[in-house]
Design a protein around this motif. Structure first.
Motif, PDB file in Angstrom:
ATOM      1  N   ALA A  80      -4.972  -2.173   7.896  1.00 29.96           N
ATOM      2  CA  ALA A  80      -5.170  -3.486   8.533  1.00 29.96           C
ATOM      3  C   ALA A  80      -5.125  -4.607   7.496  1.00 29.96           C
ATOM      4  CB  ALA A  80      -6.489  -3.514   9.287  1.00 29.96           C
ATOM      5  N   ALA A  81      -5.479  -4.276   6.252  1.00 28.71           N
ATOM      6  CA  ALA A  81      -5.462  -5.269   5.176  1.00 28.71           C
ATOM      7  C   ALA A  81      -4.126  -5.311   4.450  1.00 28.71           C
ATOM      8  CB  ALA A  81      -6.569  -4.957   4.172  1.00 28.71           C
ATOM      9  N   THR A  82      -3.178  -4.498   4.892  1.00 32.12           N
ATOM     10  CA  THR A  82      -1.897  -4.324   4.210  1.00 32.12           C
ATOM     11  C   THR A  82      -0.807  -5.179   4.854  1.00 32.12           C
ATOM     12  OG1 THR A  82      -2.464  -2.070   3.524  1.00 32.12           O
ATOM     13  CG2 THR A  82      -0.118  -2.593   3.657  1.00 32.12           C
ATOM     14  N   ASP A  83       0.182  -5.559   4.033  1.00 31.75           N
ATOM     15  CA  ASP A  83       1.336  -6.316   4.531  1.00 31.75           C
ATOM     16  C   ASP A  83       2.639  -5.512   4.475  1.00 31.75           C
ATOM     17  OD1 ASP A  83       0.222  -9.221   4.884  1.00 31.75           O
ATOM     18  OD2 ASP A  83      -0.567  -8.515   2.966  1.00 31.75           O
ATOM     19  N   ILE A  84       2.745  -4.600   3.507  1.00 28.05           N
ATOM     20  CA  ILE A  84       3.952  -3.784   3.335  1.00 28.05           C
ATOM     21  C   ILE A  84       3.507  -2.373   2.970  1.00 28.05           C
ATOM     22  CG2 ILE A  84       6.096  -3.439   2.029  1.00 28.05           C
ATOM     23  CD1 ILE A  84       5.934  -6.468   1.295  1.00 28.05           C
ATOM     24  N   TYR A  85       4.089  -1.372   3.635  1.00 23.89           N
ATOM     25  CA  TYR A  85       3.773   0.008   3.297  1.00 23.89           C
ATOM     26  C   TYR A  85       4.970   0.647   2.590  1.00 23.89           C
ATOM     27  CZ  TYR A  85       2.155   4.722   3.293  1.00 23.89           C
ATOM     28  OH  TYR A  85       1.759   5.956   2.851  1.00 23.89           O
ATOM     29  N   VAL A  86       4.693   1.453   1.548  1.00 27.72           N
ATOM     30  CA  VAL A  86       5.760   2.061   0.747  1.00 27.72           C
ATOM     31  C   VAL A  86       5.523   3.556   0.600  1.00 27.72           C
ATOM     32  CG1 VAL A  86       7.040   1.953  -1.422  1.00 27.72           C
ATOM     33  CG2 VAL A  86       5.887  -0.092  -0.565  1.00 27.72           C
TER      34      VAL A  86
ATOM     35  N   THR B  39       0.828  -1.206   0.000  1.00 30.58           N
ATOM     36  CA  THR B  39       0.000   0.000   0.000  1.00 30.58           C
ATOM     37  C   THR B  39       0.861   1.255   0.000  1.00 30.58           C
ATOM     38  OG1 THR B  39      -1.868  -1.064   1.117  1.00 30.58           O
ATOM     39  CG2 THR B  39      -1.704   1.328   1.345  1.00 30.58           C
ATOM     40  N   MET B  40       0.385   2.256  -0.741  1.00 32.73           N
ATOM     41  CA  MET B  40       0.984   3.587  -0.713  1.00 32.73           C
ATOM     42  C   MET B  40      -0.132   4.606  -0.557  1.00 32.73           C
ATOM     43  SD  MET B  40       3.382   5.596  -3.443  1.00 32.73           S
ATOM     44  CE  MET B  40       3.625   7.373  -3.282  1.00 32.73           C
ATOM     45  N   ILE B  41       0.066   5.573   0.335  1.00 33.38           N
ATOM     46  CA  ILE B  41      -0.906   6.643   0.561  1.00 33.38           C
ATOM     47  C   ILE B  41      -0.216   7.981   0.315  1.00 33.38           C
ATOM     48  CG2 ILE B  41      -2.462   7.747   2.216  1.00 33.38           C
ATOM     49  CD1 ILE B  41      -2.459   5.061   3.760  1.00 33.38           C
ATOM     50  N   GLY B  42      -0.827   8.796  -0.521  1.00 31.83           N
ATOM     51  CA  GLY B  42      -0.247  10.117  -0.779  1.00 31.83           C
ATOM     52  C   GLY B  42      -0.902  10.769  -1.973  1.00 31.83           C
ATOM     53  N   ARG B  43      -0.773  12.065  -2.068  1.00 30.64           N
ATOM     54  CA  ARG B  43      -1.298  12.792  -3.211  1.00 30.64           C
ATOM     55  C   ARG B  43      -0.676  12.240  -4.489  1.00 30.64           C
ATOM     56  NH1 ARG B  43       1.101  17.240  -2.913  1.00 30.64           N
ATOM     57  NH2 ARG B  43       2.256  16.968  -0.968  1.00 30.64           N
ATOM     58  N   ILE B  44      -1.504  12.042  -5.512  1.00 30.10           N
ATOM     59  CA  ILE B  44      -1.016  11.430  -6.743  1.00 30.10           C
ATOM     60  C   ILE B  44      -0.360  12.510  -7.601  1.00 30.10           C
ATOM     61  CG2 ILE B  44      -1.638  10.148  -8.819  1.00 30.10           C
ATOM     62  CD1 ILE B  44      -3.839   8.800  -7.230  1.00 30.10           C
ATOM     63  N   ASN B  45       0.946  12.625  -7.432  1.00 34.94           N
ATOM     64  CA  ASN B  45       1.759  13.537  -8.233  1.00 34.94           C
ATOM     65  C   ASN B  45       3.137  12.920  -8.417  1.00 34.94           C
ATOM     66  OD1 ASN B  45       3.329  14.081  -5.888  1.00 34.94           O
ATOM     67  ND2 ASN B  45       1.953  15.745  -5.293  1.00 34.94           N
ATOM     68  N   ARG B  46       3.949  13.535  -9.224  1.00 35.76           N
ATOM     69  CA  ARG B  46       5.271  12.971  -9.520  1.00 35.76           C
ATOM     70  C   ARG B  46       6.193  13.008  -8.302  1.00 35.76           C
ATOM     71  NH1 ARG B  46       7.481  11.391 -14.092  1.00 35.76           N
ATOM     72  NH2 ARG B  46       9.762  11.195 -14.193  1.00 35.76           N
TER      73      ARG B  46
END
Length: 357
Positions: free
Chosen positions: A274-280, A206-213
């Motif tokens: 909670a459903a995630t195994d690796i965060y990036v 999973t990755m969380i963040g504003r979708i930009n370059r």
């Protein structure tokens, strides 16, 4: 009359996710707290909670006409309501909001640095330009706070100094009750995964963040292409900032459309983690990234870039891996280690939760 504080952010999600707890606290102490930000879905949510919200468009890019208009509208608003304090957040809102507040004669102007806009690797002309803007803005700011300890050091070296003293390091944090993996039974975790159509036993990245370059989504897609021989599924979570079309084209070119879900902004972050195994988080610039804190609080191993902010949260080779920005090969190598070693994922995740507590 109650003392009045107005928080200025570029977008509403910053106000809702990062500032709500402290604003509730100040309101309990007898202060009136309001917000100014660009039109955002969070505006209605904050109004429902009893906070006054004024929506003024703040362009994320430098635009003389748009920025002048935002300053003028904000100036008029501040002159009308007469706040005792204007507290700005993030780089662009920090410029527009501080200029408007100072022109309006607001008694105290406070700014929180959520990561300076200049960073190693950007063109030198752009770097110097942003650095000079931060110096000018500091000169009209009474108090400056920083989430990152490294940013405090950088400010001292570069002469970025507010009118009263030096930058104050405040760090960042999350609600450890909300972000508690112990809340989720195996059955609840399975329910969330099934709702996302996650195949049984597939690790979730999973990755969380504003979708930009700047957030490095493109580097993550390239890294995922290099580990497509291993089972996994990925979740990309966050609002689009004009980069989504490019990102989807890259996902298609890499043949990963069936393995990456782009979910957009979500309000159920703890469930998704909670459903995630690796965060990036392969970002090129951060303050002190809240998403990494949330992920480690949820006992997830993290792979992040070795930049200021990220390396303050992730303990290298203990709670996760740090790689150079833009190095998709190193990123894929770190992902491969974690994907192939559930024991390592568990160990690093537990260390991350311990560190956040």
């Amino acid at each position: 009359m109650k003392p009045r504080i107005i928080h200025v952010t570029t977008i509403g999600i910053t106000a809702y996710r990062a500032l709500l707890a402290q604003c509730r606290y100040f309101r309990q102490k007898g202060l009136e707290v309001g917000f100014v930000f660009s039109p955002s879905p969070e505006g209605e949510s904050l109004r429902d909670l009893g906070f006054p919200v004024t929506e003024i468009f703040i362009d994320r890019e430098i635009n003389v006409w748009s920025d002048s208009g935002a300053i003028l509208k904000m100036f008029r608003y501040f002159r009308n309501i007469r706040p005792e304090i204007v507290h700005t957040h993030t780089s662009k809102a920090g410029v527009v909001g501080r200029v408007a507040a100072r022109l309006a004669g607001v008694p105290s102007v406070v700014h929180t640095v959520h990561g300076f806009p200049f960073h190693p690797g950007m063109p030198q002309v752009k770097y110097r330009f942003y650095r000079q803007i931060e110096r000018w803005m500091a000169g009209i700011t009474d108090i400056m706070l920083s989430q990152s300890g490294e940013d405090v050091i950088i400010a001292g070296k570069m002469g970025i100094k507010p009118r009263r003293g030096e930058l104050i390091h405040i760090g960042n944090g999350v609600d450890l009750i909300e972000f508690d993996p112990g809340k989720y039974s195996p059955g609840e975790r399975l329910r969330v995964r099934e709702g996302l159509a996650i195949r049984e036993n597939n690790p979730v990245i999973t990755m969380i963040g504003r979708i930009n370059r700047e957030k490095g989504y493109h580097d993550l897609v390239e890294a995922l292409r290099q580990v497509r021989d291993i089972p996994w599924q990925a979740l990309f979570i966050g609002p689009d900032e004009g980069f989504l079309t490019v990102l989807m084209q890259l996902i298609d070119r890499c043949g990963l459309r069936d393995r990456i879900q782009v979910l957009g902004p979500r309000g159920d972050i703890s469930d998704l983690l909670a459903a995630t195994d690796i965060y990036v988080l392969p970002s090129y610039r951060e303050g002190l990234p809240r998403s990494l804190i949330e992920a480690q609080a949820m006992a997830l191993p993290c792979v992040a870039t070795d930049i200021r902010g990220c390396r303050e949260v992730v303990e290298k080779d203990v709670t996760g891996f740090l790689v150079n920005p833009g190095d998709s090969e190193a990123l894929s190598g770190a992902l491969r280690k974690l994907l192939l070693d559930p024991g390592l994922r568990l160990q690093m995740g537990q260390e991350g939760r311990r560190r956040m507590c």
